[in-house]
Design a protein around this motif. Structure first.
Motif, short mmCIF file in Angstrom:
data_model
loop_
_atom_site.label_atom_id
_atom_site.label_comp_id
_atom_site.label_asym_id
_atom_site.label_seq_id
_atom_site.Cartn_x
_atom_site.Cartn_y
_atom_site.Cartn_z
N LEU A 7 92.70 23.15 31.06
CA LEU A 7 93.05 21.88 29.91
C LEU A 7 93.70 21.14 30.40
O LEU A 7 94.75 21.63 29.55
CB LEU A 7 91.83 21.95 28.58
N LYS A 8 93.73 19.79 31.65
CA LYS A 8 94.98 19.38 31.33
C LYS A 8 95.34 18.36 30.38
O LYS A 8 94.54 17.56 30.16
CB LYS A 8 95.08 18.84 32.28
N ALA A 9 96.64 18.07 29.93
CA ALA A 9 96.62 18.00 29.04
C ALA A 9 96.59 15.66 29.49
O ALA A 9 96.60 15.74 30.65
CB ALA A 9 97.87 17.19 27.92
N GLY A 10 95.15 15.01 28.58
CA GLY A 10 95.19 13.36 29.15
C GLY A 10 94.13 14.23 30.32
O GLY A 10 93.63 12.43 30.88
N GLN A 11 93.85 14.76 30.46
CA GLN A 11 92.23 14.39 31.57
C GLN A 11 90.98 15.06 30.80
O GLN A 11 90.69 15.51 29.39
CB GLN A 11 92.89 15.79 32.32
N VAL A 12 89.90 14.68 31.14
CA VAL A 12 88.19 15.12 30.68
C VAL A 12 88.03 16.02 31.93
O VAL A 12 87.59 16.22 32.53
CB VAL A 12 87.27 13.82 30.53
N THR A 13 88.02 17.58 31.04
CA THR A 13 87.29 18.90 31.65
C THR A 13 85.93 18.80 31.64
O THR A 13 85.80 18.58 29.50
CB THR A 13 88.71 20.24 30.99
N ALA A 14 85.09 19.39 32.23
CA ALA A 14 83.08 19.17 31.46
C ALA A 14 83.31 20.77 31.89
O ALA A 14 84.41 21.74 33.09
CB ALA A 14 83.07 18.23 32.45
N LEU A 26 90.16 16.52 22.29
CA LEU A 26 88.59 15.82 21.98
C LEU A 26 87.05 16.92 21.99
O LEU A 26 87.47 17.06 23.66
CB LEU A 26 87.54 14.49 22.33
N VAL A 27 86.84 17.80 21.25
CA VAL A 27 86.33 18.55 22.62
C VAL A 27 84.40 18.63 21.57
O VAL A 27 84.07 18.71 20.28
CB VAL A 27 86.17 20.28 21.80
N LEU A 28 83.35 18.51 22.52
CA LEU A 28 81.81 17.75 22.73
C LEU A 28 80.94 18.86 23.32
O LEU A 28 81.28 19.41 23.95
CB LEU A 28 81.66 16.39 23.51
N ASP A 29 80.84 19.32 21.74
CA ASP A 29 80.15 20.57 23.04
C ASP A 29 78.37 20.19 22.64
O ASP A 29 77.50 20.22 21.17
CB ASP A 29 80.21 21.88 21.30
N GLU A 30 77.79 20.56 23.62
CA GLU A 30 75.98 19.58 24.07
C GLU A 30 76.02 18.12 22.84
O GLU A 30 75.14 18.70 22.28
CB GLU A 30 75.62 20.88 24.00
N ALA A 31 76.55 17.52 22.84
CA ALA A 31 77.00 16.40 21.89
C ALA A 31 75.63 15.63 22.03
O ALA A 31 75.10 14.70 21.06
CB ALA A 31 78.72 15.89 22.36
N THR A 32 75.10 15.51 23.15
CA THR A 32 74.26 14.60 23.01
C THR A 32 72.53 15.57 23.69
O THR A 32 71.70 14.86 23.77
CB THR A 32 73.83 13.59 24.42
N SER A 33 72.54 16.47 24.16
CA SER A 33 71.65 17.66 24.19
C SER A 33 70.45 17.34 23.05
O SER A 33 68.85 17.56 23.89
CB SER A 33 72.20 18.89 24.36
N SER A 34 70.58 17.57 22.23
CA SER A 34 68.84 17.15 20.88
C SER A 34 68.67 15.58 20.93
O SER A 34 67.97 15.28 19.70
CB SER A 34 69.70 18.12 19.89
N ILE A 93 81.07 19.61 27.31
CA ILE A 93 80.38 20.81 27.35
C ILE A 93 78.62 20.60 27.51
O ILE A 93 78.68 19.66 26.44
CB ILE A 93 79.77 22.41 25.58
N ALA A 94 78.39 20.27 28.24
CA ALA A 94 76.83 19.75 28.68
C ALA A 94 76.19 20.87 29.69
O ALA A 94 76.47 21.52 30.30
CB ALA A 94 77.30 18.44 29.20
N HIS A 95 74.78 20.53 28.78
CA HIS A 95 73.93 20.86 29.92
C HIS A 95 72.86 19.91 30.53
O HIS A 95 72.93 20.41 32.02
CB HIS A 95 72.32 21.54 29.30
N ARG A 96 73.16 18.20 29.99
CA ARG A 96 72.54 17.71 31.17
C ARG A 96 73.78 17.44 31.91
O ARG A 96 74.80 16.65 31.35
CB ARG A 96 71.89 16.81 29.82
#
Length: 594
Positions: free
Chosen positions: A372-379, A507-515, A540-543
């Motif tokens: 996970l590089k600083a300043g980047q969005v990693t999925a 910022l960690v988003l763990d399946e934040a929209t899946s439900s 982290i996303a399934h969609r």
């Protein structure tokens, strides 16, 4: 059990002062009880002889023998009143300060239990039944309270009374009194056997009570599913099974507890009968002295029986303590090394290198390497069970890699304290967690000293300011437990605003929209589109549609990364990501055509 009770007594050490004051009251009660017994014989002679003559002849209260008859007539009743008042004051002191002592002990136990529960790894707590945890926090702690309130108090008070009354008995007649008191040690052996049975059954009862609480919690949480499948009868049968097991254990323990005072009663009656027959045949004592002796013996049996009765509270506390200490003795999987230091702010990258991790026999990560590089969005994307959420648990130090390394700017995180590593992250999970209170309170949870302007700025970034201001009291509106008064999208946007306010490095988003439903998902996606650019983030996303703008995507399968690249690069590769994208974007159309 002795070791468990010894550990429980440690909670009493900070409160010895309160216990000492209660003990003074107990000593007064004991002395007053002994005085009652000692004065019983003279009181009878006083009544039969009509006053002073009874005291003079008995020579039991010599100072009254010198009083005029008129003074003696009111003097003795006054003595009884004074003794009664002293005993009443002693009881008041004892019960008030024992109650204070018990509450302070329980407060310390609850505090330590709460700290332990909130300090454990979420994975550890997931292995426990929530209802059973709540049972330990309520019924098991209450058992400790009862022991502190009644057993400790009874042991001190009744021990004092036994010592004082035994002294009265032996001072009146060492021979006859000794014979009558012999029954006390004789009853100890069978009583100890019965109390072992009480302990065993009490343990079973506490366990079954936890099972009942666990099923109740599950039933209330899954009520829709139970009713949808008409599972009420099956749940009732399971509940009835636990209830019968609990009833059997409790009734068996009650029988054993009841047998202890019953045994004491039989032995005491036999001792009294034998002593009376012997005293009548040889006339060892004057009638008033014999009456005082019998009164003292009867009174000494009472606290002894009481000690046997309240021992049940000690047994229950022992069984409850075993369950409490089983929880308190759990250790977090990630404990700081003695020389651990605070982690510096992230400046370059976070790396998981060749990491392996398993839940029991199930392998979750199998040689995972990701940066996970600083300043980047990693999925991280992929199907369920690929190990994506386990990555979050490792990053936030909920778990420790069983093999491999976790590096923060090239340094192994084991050199840093877990708390300082967690401060680098702000987490938004699939299930938005809000607390009972106002909107403002929930947002400030991430930063308690945040100004209102900072809170409102974070809410605007997360596209939450508009619906907050539309609420009846704006930011001061109370939202109910877990935010029940809000929609799913609103709850999630508040969680995103809270994460923004924390100003964490990652910022960690763990399946934040899946439900979420489609409308709520669009609202949250708009918020994320405003939040993510320029930030270091792990999504982290399934969609797949939620991560197309990520700087780099890693496709995970079976606990490892199988593809990496941007959205466009991965589509060009026509590999696993392209297959997933096609399935999610074209699948519904193909199924509709079919």
């Amino acid at each position: 059990m002795r070791q468990v009770l010894s550990r429980l007594l440690r909670y009493a050490r900070p409160h010895w002062g309160v216990l000492a004051v209660a003990f003074v009251g107990m000593a007064v009660v004991g002395l007053a009880t002994g005085a009652y017994a000692y004065l019983t014989g003279p009181a009878l002679r006083f009544l039969l002889s009509g006053g002073q003559e009874g005291f003079a002849s008995a020579q039991r209260v010599p100072w009254l023998a010198d009083l005029p008859r008129e003074a003696a007539l009111w003097g003795f009743p006054l003595v009884m009143v004074v003794v009664g008042a002293a005993k009443g004051l002693g009881y008041l002191t004892q019960f008030y300060f024992m109650g204070l002592f018990a509450q302070r002990v329980v407060k310390d136990v609850r505090r330590e239990l709460f700290l332990r529960l909130t300090a454990l790894s979420p994975t550890q707590l997931a292995r426990e039944r929530m209802g059973d945890l709540l049972s330990r926090f309520s019924s098991d702690v209450n058992a400790v309270h009862d022991a502190a309130m009644y057993t400790v108090g009874a042991y001190l008070r009744d021990s004092v009374q036994v010592v004082i009354l035994t002294g009265v008995v032996l001072s009146l007649s060492p021979l006859l009194g000794g014979v009558m008191l012999l029954v006390i040690p004789l009853a100890a052996l069978p009583a100890s056997g019965l109390m072992r049975k009480v302990l065993k059954r009490t343990r079973e009862g506490q366990t079954q009570l936890g099972n009942l609480a666990g099923q109740l919690h599950e039933g209330l949480g899954g009520l829709r599913t139970i009713q949808a499948f008409n599972g009420q009868e099956a749940e009732l049968a399971r509940f009835a099974s636990h209830a019968r097991a609990h009833e059997k254990a409790v009734v068996s323990a009650a029988w054993a507890r009841g047998a202890v005072p019953g045994l004491m009663e039989v032995l005491a009656a036999a001792a009294l009968a034998g002593a009376l027959a012997y005293a009548a045949s040889v006339r060892l004592m004057e009638p008033e002295a014999l009456l005082s002796l019998l009164t003292a013996v009867i009174l000494v049996y009472q606290p002894v029986k009481e000690l046997g009765r309240v021992t049940q509270f000690a047994v229950q506390a022992g069984a409850a303590g075993e369950r409490l200490f089983a929880l308190l003795d759990l250790k977090h999987p990630v404990e700081d090394a003695p020389d651990a230091v605070p982690a510096p702010p992230l400046s370059r990258s976070i790396v998981l290198e060749n990491v392996r991790f398993s839940y029991g026999e199930r392998r979750a990560l199998d040689g995972l390497s990701v940066e996970l590089k600083a300043g980047q969005v990693t999925a991280l994307v992929g199907g369920s069970g690929g190990g994506k959420s386990t990555v979050t648990s490792l990053l936030l130090r909920f778990e420790r890699p069983q093999k491999g390394q976790y590096l923060l700017d090239g340094v192994d995180v084991d050199r840093y304290t877990a708390a300082s590593v967690r401060e680098q992250f702000a987490l938004v999970t699939q299930e938005p967690l809000l607390f009972q209170g106002s909107v403002l309170d929930n947002l400030r949870y991430a930063k308690p000293d945040a100004t209102r302007e900072e809170v409102e700025a974070a809410a605007k970034v997360a596209h939450a300011d508009g619906f907050i201001r539309a609420m009846p009291e704006g930011y001061d509106t109370r939202i109910g437990e877990r935010g029940v008064t809000l929609s799913g999208g609103q709850r999630q946007r508040l969680c995103i605003a809270r994460a923004v306010l924390a100003r964490a490095k990652v910022l960690v988003l763990d399946e934040a929209t899946s439900s979420l439903d489609p409308e709520s998902e669009r609202e949250v996606q708009a918020a994320l589109a405003a939040v993510l650019p320029g930030r270091t983030a792990l999504v982290i996303a399934h969609r797949l549609s939620t991560v197309v703008n990520a700087d780099v995507l890693h496709v995970m399968e079976a606990g490892r990364v199988v593809e990496s690249g941007t959205h466009a690069e991965l589509l060009q590769k026509d590999g696993r990501y392209a297959a997933l994208w096609k399935m999610q974007t074209e699948g519904p159309t193909e199924r509709g055509a079919a």
